[in-house]
Scaffold this motif. Structure first.
Motif, PDB file in Angstrom:
ATOM      1  N   LYS A 160       0.795  -1.223   0.000  1.00 25.06           N
ATOM      2  CA  LYS A 160       0.000   0.000   0.000  1.00 25.06           C
ATOM      3  C   LYS A 160       0.834   1.283   0.000  1.00 25.06           C
ATOM      4  O   LYS A 160       0.290   2.369  -0.090  1.00 25.06           O
ATOM      5  CB  LYS A 160      -0.920   0.007   1.234  1.00 25.06           C
ATOM      6  N   GLY A 161       2.144   1.138   0.148  1.00 28.76           N
ATOM      7  CA  GLY A 161       2.978   2.340   0.242  1.00 28.76           C
ATOM      8  C   GLY A 161       2.828   2.995   1.615  1.00 28.76           C
ATOM      9  O   GLY A 161       2.461   2.328   2.587  1.00 28.76           O
ATOM     10  N   GLU A 162       3.091   4.309   1.688  1.00 29.62           N
ATOM     11  CA  GLU A 162       3.025   5.001   2.982  1.00 29.62           C
ATOM     12  C   GLU A 162       1.632   4.834   3.591  1.00 29.62           C
ATOM     13  O   GLU A 162       0.637   5.126   2.939  1.00 29.62           O
ATOM     14  CB  GLU A 162       3.333   6.501   2.794  1.00 29.62           C
ATOM     15  N   THR A 163       1.597   4.353   4.805  1.00 31.31           N
ATOM     16  CA  THR A 163       0.307   4.066   5.435  1.00 31.31           C
ATOM     17  C   THR A 163       0.303   4.661   6.843  1.00 31.31           C
ATOM     18  O   THR A 163       1.330   4.649   7.522  1.00 31.31           O
ATOM     19  CB  THR A 163       0.086   2.537   5.492  1.00 31.31           C
ATOM     20  N   VAL A 164      -0.837   5.182   7.245  1.00 36.80           N
ATOM     21  CA  VAL A 164      -0.957   5.826   8.551  1.00 36.80           C
ATOM     22  C   VAL A 164      -2.148   5.233   9.294  1.00 36.80           C
ATOM     23  O   VAL A 164      -3.217   5.047   8.714  1.00 36.80           O
ATOM     24  CB  VAL A 164      -1.245   7.345   8.402  1.00 36.80           C
ATOM     25  N   PHE A 227       5.874  -4.403   6.918  1.00 33.80           N
ATOM     26  CA  PHE A 227       4.498  -4.882   6.776  1.00 33.80           C
ATOM     27  C   PHE A 227       4.050  -4.799   5.328  1.00 33.80           C
ATOM     28  O   PHE A 227       4.431  -3.876   4.600  1.00 33.80           O
ATOM     29  CB  PHE A 227       3.540  -4.025   7.630  1.00 33.80           C
ATOM     30  N   GLY A 228       3.243  -5.771   4.943  1.00 35.73           N
ATOM     31  CA  GLY A 228       2.599  -5.729   3.629  1.00 35.73           C
ATOM     32  C   GLY A 228       1.169  -6.200   3.790  1.00 35.73           C
ATOM     33  O   GLY A 228       0.933  -7.251   4.390  1.00 35.73           O
ATOM     34  N   HIS A 229       0.228  -5.420   3.289  1.00 34.62           N
ATOM     35  CA  HIS A 229      -1.191  -5.770   3.409  1.00 34.62           C
ATOM     36  C   HIS A 229      -1.791  -5.941   2.028  1.00 34.62           C
ATOM     37  O   HIS A 229      -1.935  -4.976   1.282  1.00 34.62           O
ATOM     38  CB  HIS A 229      -1.944  -4.696   4.193  1.00 34.62           C
ATOM     39  N   LEU A 230      -2.126  -7.192   1.719  1.00 37.06           N
ATOM     40  CA  LEU A 230      -2.697  -7.488   0.404  1.00 37.06           C
ATOM     41  C   LEU A 230      -4.172  -7.110   0.395  1.00 37.06           C
ATOM     42  O   LEU A 230      -4.881  -7.334   1.388  1.00 37.06           O
ATOM     43  CB  LEU A 230      -2.569  -8.979   0.106  1.00 37.06           C
ATOM     44  N   SER A 231      -4.608  -6.578  -0.730  1.00 41.16           N
ATOM     45  CA  SER A 231      -6.028  -6.260  -0.876  1.00 41.16           C
ATOM     46  C   SER A 231      -6.825  -7.560  -0.788  1.00 41.16           C
ATOM     47  O   SER A 231      -6.283  -8.649  -0.968  1.00 41.16           O
ATOM     48  CB  SER A 231      -6.269  -5.599  -2.225  1.00 41.16           C
ATOM     49  N   LEU A 232      -8.106  -7.419  -0.540  1.00 37.67           N
ATOM     50  CA  LEU A 232      -8.917  -8.624  -0.361  1.00 37.67           C
ATOM     51  C   LEU A 232      -9.381  -9.172  -1.714  1.00 37.67           C
ATOM     52  O   LEU A 232      -9.393  -8.468  -2.711  1.00 37.67           O
ATOM     53  CB  LEU A 232     -10.126  -8.304   0.521  1.00 37.67           C
ATOM     54  N   LEU A 233      -9.762 -10.440  -1.698  1.00 36.43           N
ATOM     55  CA  LEU A 233     -10.354 -11.051  -2.892  1.00 36.43           C
ATOM     56  C   LEU A 233     -11.853 -10.763  -2.895  1.00 36.43           C
ATOM     57  O   LEU A 233     -12.506 -10.842  -1.852  1.00 36.43           O
ATOM     58  CB  LEU A 233     -10.143 -12.565  -2.885  1.00 36.43           C
ATOM     59  N   VAL A 234     -12.364 -10.464  -4.071  1.00 35.28           N
ATOM     60  CA  VAL A 234     -13.809 -10.244  -4.197  1.00 35.28           C
ATOM     61  C   VAL A 234     -14.354 -11.099  -5.341  1.00 35.28           C
ATOM     62  O   VAL A 234     -13.594 -11.572  -6.187  1.00 35.28           O
ATOM     63  CB  VAL A 234     -14.149  -8.757  -4.473  1.00 35.28           C
ATOM     64  N   ASP A 235     -15.684 -11.282  -5.346  1.00 33.61           N
ATOM     65  CA  ASP A 235     -16.285 -12.047  -6.444  1.00 33.61           C
ATOM     66  C   ASP A 235     -16.656 -11.088  -7.586  1.00 33.61           C
ATOM     67  O   ASP A 235     -16.363  -9.898  -7.538  1.00 33.61           O
ATOM     68  CB  ASP A 235     -17.469 -12.874  -5.944  1.00 33.61           C
ATOM     69  N   ALA A 236     -17.307 -11.639  -8.599  1.00 30.56           N
ATOM     70  CA  ALA A 236     -17.591 -10.849  -9.808  1.00 30.56           C
ATOM     71  C   ALA A 236     -18.421  -9.605  -9.487  1.00 30.56           C
ATOM     72  O   ALA A 236     -18.305  -8.579 -10.159  1.00 30.56           O
ATOM     73  CB  ALA A 236     -18.307 -11.720 -10.835  1.00 30.56           C
ATOM     74  N   SER A 237     -19.249  -9.678  -8.445  1.00 28.72           N
ATOM     75  CA  SER A 237     -20.094  -8.522  -8.120  1.00 28.72           C
ATOM     76  C   SER A 237     -19.350  -7.528  -7.231  1.00 28.72           C
ATOM     77  O   SER A 237     -19.903  -6.501  -6.850  1.00 28.72           O
ATOM     78  CB  SER A 237     -21.363  -9.001  -7.417  1.00 28.72           C
ATOM     79  N   GLY A 238     -18.102  -7.844  -6.894  1.00 32.99           N
ATOM     80  CA  GLY A 238     -17.324  -6.930  -6.053  1.00 32.99           C
ATOM     81  C   GLY A 238     -17.482  -7.209  -4.572  1.00 32.99           C
ATOM     82  O   GLY A 238     -16.884  -6.531  -3.744  1.00 32.99           O
ATOM     83  N   ALA A 239     -18.290  -8.206  -4.225  1.00 34.35           N
ATOM     84  CA  ALA A 239     -18.496  -8.521  -2.802  1.00 34.35           C
ATOM     85  C   ALA A 239     -17.358  -9.408  -2.299  1.00 34.35           C
ATOM     86  O   ALA A 239     -16.771 -10.175  -3.070  1.00 34.35           O
ATOM     87  CB  ALA A 239     -19.831  -9.239  -2.625  1.00 34.35           C
ATOM     88  N   GLY A 240     -17.061  -9.301  -0.996  1.00 34.08           N
ATOM     89  CA  GLY A 240     -16.011 -10.132  -0.397  1.00 34.08           C
ATOM     90  C   GLY A 240     -16.363 -11.607  -0.511  1.00 34.08           C
ATOM     91  O   GLY A 240     -17.528 -11.972  -0.681  1.00 34.08           O
ATOM     92  N   PHE A 294       1.671  -6.369  -6.612  1.00 34.15           N
ATOM     93  CA  PHE A 294       0.268  -6.445  -6.181  1.00 34.15           C
ATOM     94  C   PHE A 294      -0.289  -5.038  -6.000  1.00 34.15           C
ATOM     95  O   PHE A 294       0.359  -4.185  -5.382  1.00 34.15           O
ATOM     96  CB  PHE A 294       0.133  -7.229  -4.875  1.00 34.15           C
ATOM     97  N   GLY A 295      -1.468  -4.816  -6.553  1.00 35.16           N
ATOM     98  CA  GLY A 295      -2.084  -3.498  -6.483  1.00 35.16           C
ATOM     99  C   GLY A 295      -2.912  -3.320  -5.221  1.00 35.16           C
ATOM    100  O   GLY A 295      -3.121  -4.266  -4.467  1.00 35.16           O
ATOM    101  N   LYS A 296      -3.370  -2.085  -5.028  1.00 35.16           N
ATOM    102  CA  LYS A 296      -4.151  -1.785  -3.829  1.00 35.16           C
ATOM    103  C   LYS A 296      -5.622  -2.148  -4.007  1.00 35.16           C
ATOM    104  O   LYS A 296      -6.349  -2.311  -3.035  1.00 35.16           O
ATOM    105  CB  LYS A 296      -4.070  -0.284  -3.523  1.00 35.16           C
ATOM    106  N   ALA A 297      -6.068  -2.241  -5.256  1.00 35.05           N
ATOM    107  CA  ALA A 297      -7.501  -2.501  -5.497  1.00 35.05           C
ATOM    108  C   ALA A 297      -7.833  -3.951  -5.172  1.00 35.05           C
ATOM    109  O   ALA A 297      -6.960  -4.826  -5.275  1.00 35.05           O
ATOM    110  CB  ALA A 297      -7.827  -2.211  -6.959  1.00 35.05           C
ATOM    111  N   PRO A 298      -9.070  -4.219  -4.770  1.00 36.23           N
ATOM    112  CA  PRO A 298      -9.468  -5.607  -4.515  1.00 36.23           C
ATOM    113  C   PRO A 298      -9.226  -6.471  -5.753  1.00 36.23           C
ATOM    114  O   PRO A 298      -9.355  -5.994  -6.877  1.00 36.23           O
ATOM    115  CB  PRO A 298     -10.967  -5.505  -4.227  1.00 36.23           C
ATOM    116  N   ALA A 299      -8.857  -7.714  -5.531  1.00 39.68           N
ATOM    117  CA  ALA A 299      -8.560  -8.616  -6.648  1.00 39.68           C
ATOM    118  C   ALA A 299      -9.772  -9.510  -6.892  1.00 39.68           C
ATOM    119  O   ALA A 299     -10.338 -10.061  -5.961  1.00 39.68           O
ATOM    120  CB  ALA A 299      -7.333  -9.457  -6.311  1.00 39.68           C
ATOM    121  N   ARG A 300     -10.143  -9.628  -8.153  1.00 37.19           N
ATOM    122  CA  ARG A 300     -11.332 -10.385  -8.509  1.00 37.19           C
ATOM    123  C   ARG A 300     -11.012 -11.867  -8.673  1.00 37.19           C
ATOM    124  O   ARG A 300     -10.159 -12.228  -9.474  1.00 37.19           O
ATOM    125  CB  ARG A 300     -11.876  -9.832  -9.827  1.00 37.19           C
TER     126      ARG A 300
END
Ligand code: GLU
Length: 445
Positions: A160-164, A227-240, A294-300
């Motif tokens: 995520k880069g610089e995080t606060v 620290f590294g925080h991976l974005s969450l996985l989501v389904d096709a509708s964008g839900a977790g 790895f990007g910051k956006a949720p991964a589908r």
């Protein structure tokens, strides 16, 4: 710096694809840098942790092929956590509190109604020794809260880069329950210090924890890891994916015949700009692995993409990689003949049956000339991969039949199916005697 990472599931369920992604990224991060990968069971929650889940998680990791260099179980380390608790008390960072869950809930509701953030009001911090005595007599032993500094905790996150995290906006976390059991927020930090964890890589849902835990690392005098925080996985509708963890558990994927290497291959790429491609070995994912991709956006995550990748992965696998899972006696030549036609490895057994028999061959009554010529012209075995071409050419020349009208009845007679691996490679596997028997059966003899 020695790279040392850990995958630290709580044995309160089986692993699903989201957990597998965290495990894999930790594993690849370590392997790509000659580091160490630890498997740790966060099993201090004795009400929800079970030995069955712990064994299941171990089985899931083995299935994925993610070997660990070391193992720890938090329930083995209770004496160590008790010492850390004493240290924190001595440093004035823990304070006892007696509010019940209902009382805390009421406070929160009130704060929300008054448009104030629902943060613990530190009422217990103002209690004196006499209050402590009275409350212990009235309510029994307290739970213990960690007194946050209340500051802007910052770190340079690998993803995520610089995080606060502003810990002034958080409730002082409970680290020890009234029954004396330490909670994850504390035990994880003690372990990360003791096992010299250099990087904590986990899901984005832990970002707030990281703010708190960095304060804890400092309070315990430990080196703060990266620290590294991976974005969450989501389904096709964008839900977790959390609601679908059942169908996306590794156990259920295994039952569906999904290849573990395909799970790894997909999870190593989801959320990056890199293409998803089948790989023949887990090791090939290590080369050039970079968590920064790895990007910051949720991964589908798409189960259909996984199934397709699983089939393409199978087509690449070497005989060595699958021999233990093939029918008894299946040879390398057999594997190479059929792998390109499989969606799941279990289907290899169907083709093994086709090759070795016994096979129910349908009577084929509209191709008697082709089949009779075939029976007559079949060269003596053993056959190699050139036989199919020379044999069918001579059958064609003798009967004047070409194309599908020639090849389909032969395929049907010899395999019982109208599709499948190339006949050129199946022929030598079936063998002369069995080929003759099948041709005769098809001819009604
Ligand atoms: N046991 C924690 C979990 O499963 C571990 C989180 C961490 O990696 O620190 O969420």
């Amino acid at each position: 710096m020695t790279i040392h990472v850990r995958f630290a599931p709580s044995p309160t369920g089986r692993l699903h694809v989201g957990n597998a992604r965290i495990a894999l990224v930790n594993w690849l991060f370590a392997r790509a840098q000659g580091g160490q990968f630890m498997f740790r069971l966060d099993d201090t929650d004795t009400e929800r942790s079970t030995a069955e889940f712990a064994a299941g998680i171990e089985e899931d990791l083995r299935w994925l092929g993610l070997a660990w260099d070391s193992f720890a179980r938090e329930s083995d380390r209770m004496a160590r956590y008790a010492r850390a608790v004493e240290d924190l008390k001595a440093a004035g960072r823990l304070y006892p509190a007696w509010e019940t869950a209902e009382e805390l809930d009421l406070k929160r509701k009130l704060q929300i109604a008054q448009h104030r953030p629902p943060v613990y009001d530190r009422a217990a911090l103002n209690l004196g020794a006499a209050d402590h005595e009275r409350l212990t007599a009235e309510r029994g032993p307290p739970h213990w809260r960690f007194k946050l500094d209340g500051r802007r905790v910052t770190w340079s996150d690998l993803v995520k880069g610089e995080t606060v995290v502003d810990t002034a906006s958080l409730s002082d976390p409970v680290l020890i329950r009234a029954d004396g059991r330490p909670l994850y927020t504390l035990t994880s930090v003690v372990d990360d210090i003791d096992f010299a964890i250099s990087h904590v890589i986990r899901g984005e849902d832990h970002v707030t924890n990281t703010g708190v835990q960095i304060e804890l690392f400092e309070a315990l005098g430990g080196a703060v890891p990266g620290f590294g925080h991976l974005s969450l996985l989501v389904d096709a509708s964008g839900a977790g994916l959390s609601k679908r963890t059942g169908s996306l558990s590794l156990g259920s994927l295994r039952e569906q015949g999904i290849e573990p290497l395909a799970v790894n291959g997909l999870l190593a790429r989801l959320g990056t700009a890199d293409p998803v491609e089948p790989v023949a070995t887990l090791e090939s994912l290590i080369d050039g692995f970079d968590i920064g991709r790895f990007g910051k956006a949720p991964a589908r995550f798409d189960p259909a993409e996984l199934a397709a990748l699983s089939a393409r992965t199978l087509h690449l696998l070497s005989f060595e990689a699958v021999r233990d899972r093939l029918p008894e006696g299946a040879s390398e030549a057999f594997w190479h003949a059929v792998r390109g036609n499989l969606a799941t490895l279990a289907e290899a057994a169907v083709w093994w049956q086709v090759v070795t028999g016994p096979l129910a061959v349908p009577a084929i009554d509209d191709a008697a000339a082709v089949l009779a010529a075939a029976a007559q012209m079949l060269p003596p075995g053993p056959h190699d991969e050139t036989v199919w071409s020379t044999w069918t050419k001579s059958i064609g020349a003798a009967t004047g039949v070409k194309g599908k009208a020639l090849f389909l009845p032969l395929r049907l007679a010899l395999t019982g199916q109208d599709h499948g691996p190339e006949m050129r490679v199946l022929l030598p596997l079936i063998g002369e005697n069995e080929l003759r028997r099948r041709l005769n059966t098809a001819l009604g003899k």
